[in-house]
Design a protein around this motif. Structure first.
Motif, short mmCIF file in Angstrom:
data_model
loop_
_atom_site.label_atom_id
_atom_site.label_comp_id
_atom_site.label_asym_id
_atom_site.label_seq_id
_atom_site.Cartn_x
_atom_site.Cartn_y
_atom_site.Cartn_z
N LEU A 63 -42.86 -33.43 -11.04
CA LEU A 63 -42.09 -32.44 -11.80
C LEU A 63 -40.80 -32.05 -11.07
O LEU A 63 -39.91 -31.47 -11.67
N GLY A 64 -40.74 -32.35 -9.79
CA GLY A 64 -39.50 -32.11 -9.05
C GLY A 64 -39.21 -30.66 -8.75
O GLY A 64 -38.08 -30.31 -8.40
N VAL A 65 -40.20 -29.80 -8.88
CA VAL A 65 -40.04 -28.37 -8.61
C VAL A 65 -41.22 -27.91 -7.77
O VAL A 65 -42.36 -28.29 -8.03
N ASP A 66 -40.95 -27.10 -6.76
CA ASP A 66 -42.03 -26.59 -5.92
C ASP A 66 -42.95 -25.69 -6.73
O ASP A 66 -42.48 -24.89 -7.56
N PRO A 67 -44.26 -25.79 -6.48
CA PRO A 67 -45.20 -24.91 -7.17
C PRO A 67 -44.90 -23.44 -6.87
O PRO A 67 -44.49 -23.10 -5.75
N THR A 68 -45.08 -22.59 -7.84
CA THR A 68 -44.88 -21.16 -7.68
C THR A 68 -46.20 -20.53 -7.28
O THR A 68 -47.06 -20.26 -8.13
N ARG A 69 -46.40 -20.35 -6.01
CA ARG A 69 -47.66 -19.79 -5.52
C ARG A 69 -47.88 -18.40 -6.10
O ARG A 69 -46.96 -17.59 -6.19
N GLY A 70 -49.13 -18.15 -6.50
CA GLY A 70 -49.46 -16.84 -7.06
C GLY A 70 -49.33 -16.76 -8.56
O GLY A 70 -49.59 -15.71 -9.15
N ARG A 71 -48.93 -17.87 -9.20
CA ARG A 71 -48.84 -17.90 -10.66
C ARG A 71 -49.69 -19.07 -11.16
O ARG A 71 -49.48 -20.22 -10.80
N GLY A 72 -50.68 -18.77 -11.99
CA GLY A 72 -51.51 -19.81 -12.58
C GLY A 72 -52.48 -20.46 -11.62
O GLY A 72 -53.03 -21.52 -11.95
N ASP A 73 -52.73 -19.85 -10.47
CA ASP A 73 -53.58 -20.52 -9.48
C ASP A 73 -54.70 -19.62 -8.96
O ASP A 73 -55.26 -19.86 -7.89
N SER A 74 -55.07 -18.58 -9.72
CA SER A 74 -56.09 -17.64 -9.24
C SER A 74 -57.49 -18.21 -9.33
O SER A 74 -58.41 -17.75 -8.63
N GLY A 75 -57.68 -19.20 -10.21
CA GLY A 75 -59.02 -19.73 -10.46
C GLY A 75 -59.69 -19.09 -11.65
O GLY A 75 -60.72 -19.57 -12.12
N ASP A 76 -59.11 -18.00 -12.18
CA ASP A 76 -59.61 -17.38 -13.39
C ASP A 76 -58.96 -18.06 -14.59
O ASP A 76 -57.73 -17.97 -14.76
N PRO A 77 -59.72 -18.78 -15.43
CA PRO A 77 -59.12 -19.57 -16.51
C PRO A 77 -58.24 -18.78 -17.46
O PRO A 77 -57.14 -19.21 -17.80
N THR A 78 -58.71 -17.60 -17.86
CA THR A 78 -57.92 -16.81 -18.81
C THR A 78 -56.62 -16.33 -18.18
O THR A 78 -55.54 -16.45 -18.77
N MET A 79 -56.71 -15.78 -16.98
CA MET A 79 -55.52 -15.28 -16.30
C MET A 79 -54.53 -16.42 -16.02
O MET A 79 -53.32 -16.29 -16.26
N ASP A 80 -55.05 -17.55 -15.56
CA ASP A 80 -54.17 -18.66 -15.20
C ASP A 80 -53.47 -19.25 -16.42
O ASP A 80 -52.26 -19.51 -16.40
N LEU A 81 -54.23 -19.46 -17.50
CA LEU A 81 -53.61 -20.00 -18.71
C LEU A 81 -52.59 -19.03 -19.29
O LEU A 81 -51.53 -19.43 -19.78
N GLU A 82 -52.91 -17.75 -19.24
CA GLU A 82 -51.97 -16.75 -19.75
C GLU A 82 -50.67 -16.76 -18.95
O GLU A 82 -49.58 -16.69 -19.52
N GLU A 83 -50.78 -16.89 -17.63
CA GLU A 83 -49.58 -16.92 -16.81
C GLU A 83 -48.77 -18.20 -17.06
O GLU A 83 -47.53 -18.16 -17.07
N VAL A 84 -49.46 -19.31 -17.26
CA VAL A 84 -48.75 -20.56 -17.58
C VAL A 84 -47.96 -20.41 -18.88
O VAL A 84 -46.77 -20.73 -18.95
N VAL A 85 -48.63 -19.90 -19.91
CA VAL A 85 -47.96 -19.76 -21.21
C VAL A 85 -46.85 -18.72 -21.13
O VAL A 85 -45.76 -18.91 -21.69
N GLN A 86 -47.10 -17.63 -20.44
CA GLN A 86 -46.08 -16.58 -20.30
C GLN A 86 -44.83 -17.12 -19.62
O GLN A 86 -43.70 -16.83 -20.04
#
Length: 394
Positions: free
Chosen positions: A137-160
């Motif tokens: 993807l050529g972009v550094d991962p944004t730590r703390g977004r979409g990586d908590s391990g909670d599916p609902t929280m992570d998917l919501e942050e990805v979509v947001q």
């Protein structure tokens, strides 16, 4: 007939040569895409119905529609067995990465919105698949977004975090789930929750699904507000569309059905697309003439097609049932449509409805029967009752 020119495609999820009778759903798909492009709210469909009505084919057609419009699309499938939650997250991550890679090369320089979106996708993908899944993807991962391990929280942050980039590009993100009733509860809850939040915030995210008749109830059990989603019942084709599904592909190959042959096959198929493909395929194989399918060919097709259906569709489902479950299914087969629980209790010499609950619940879980409403049971596969009666007669 030349088998190389046989236009019929019997098989689960195989696109038919002519997708007839689904114009309304295809048009509704176009409306979802158009409204999303204009920044307006839209309700993607959740398709439900019996086996063999073409739900998977229609779902794939809607996905192709969205992909052609430049959307990010992800395809997953619910599974009845196994620990699916981790695998489903891997499929979601892979789908996000693959879709993002297909969209972002169009821009010579990424906007801030897309940089943020790709960073969150990269973060979401970390730890759920092979190392380096997000590197391309050529972009550094944004730590703390979409990586908590909670599916609902992570998917919501990805979509947001994706939403501004999607709005900027006038496209959407869509997840297409086949056999959605079998999706693991955690992932299903997460997807429903994110769809609900997306609708509230007008994020261009859409959950498309296809599954058995129990889908609306199953989704409402997981999240009560899912009862307000756009459920679309997919049924058998009417007689005219069933005729077209058989006759149009043959005509394009220079072959015609005699009127009696066409009517016979339409009648025996019940208008179910899968059955139409099986009987059309067998009629082609049995036809003696080079350019016409006669009534005699149709009679032979019904005999050989029934054998094909028994071996490819019915037996595998019948064999999955325990002896106790088969007893209940045999009792149900005496009814031509739906069965009253009270009748089944008497037929099986039981004392009360709860005596059937173990077998009933297991068959529902296996996707072999469903409850259209309280006190009723019905097979999920059309003509399963005919197959069971043939087994008893044999």
């Amino acid at each position: 007939m030349d088998l190389a020119n046989n236009p019929y495609t019997p098989g689960a999820g195989k696109p038919p040569p002519a997708l007839v009778g689904r114009d309304e759903q295809i048009q509704e798909g176009r409306v979802v895409i158009a409204r999303t492009e204009r920044g307006r709210a839209a309700d993607a469909p959740i398709l439900y119905g019996l086996r063999g009505v073409g739900k998977t084919v229609l779902l794939k057609a809607l996905q192709a529609q969205a992909s052609d419009a430049g959307w990010l699309t992800i395809e997953i499938e619910g599974k009845q067995e196994g620990a699916e939650q981790t695998l489903t997250r891997q499929r979601l991550a892979r789908g996000l990465v693959a879709s993002a890679r297909s969209v972002t090369p169009r821009a010579k320089k990424l906007s801030e919105a897309w940089v943020r979106a790709l960073g969150t996708i990269g973060s979401f993908s970390l730890g759920v698949g092979p190392a380096g899944l997000q590197i391309s993807l050529g972009v550094d991962p944004t730590r703390g977004r979409g990586d908590s391990g909670d599916p609902t929280m992570d998917l919501e942050e990805v979509v947001q975090d994706l939403a501004p980039a999607l709005v900027e590009s006038k496209i959407g993100l869509a997840v297409f789930v086949d056999e959605i009733q079998d999706l693991d509860p955690v992932t299903l809850s997460a997807l429903i929750g994110v769809q609900h939040r997306a609708s509230q915030n007008r994020w261009p995210f859409h959950l498309y699904g296809a599954g058995l008749p129990n889908v609306p109830g199953r989704m409402a059990e997981v999240r009560s507000y899912a009862e307000r989603f756009n459920y679309v019942r997919i049924g058998a084709l009417d007689a005219d569309d069933a005729r077209a599904a058989l006759a149009t592909p043959a005509h394009e190959e220079g072959v015609v059905f005699s009127h009696p042959a066409l009517e016979r096959l339409v009648d025996v198929s019940g208008g179910y697309p899968y059955f139409l493909q099986v009987f059309g395929d067998q009629a082609w194989r049995n036809a003696a003439g080079p350019d016409i399918i006669t009534d005699e060919d149709a009679v032979a097709a019904i005999a050989s097609g029934t054998t094909v259906l028994d071996e490819s569709l019915f037996h595998s489902r019948w064999d999955r049932a325990t002896p106790a479950q088969k007893l209940l299914m045999r009792a149900m087969s005496e009814d031509r449509a739906e069965s009253q629980i009270s009748d089944l209790v008497n037929r099986l010499n039981k004392r009360k409805p709860s005596d059937l609950s173990v077998a009933r619940d297991a068959l529902i879980k296996k996707g072999l029967i469903f409850a259209p409403e309280r006190g009723l049971l019905q097979f999920t596969v059309p003509h399963m009752d005919d197959f069971i009666r043939r087994q008893q007669e044999g």
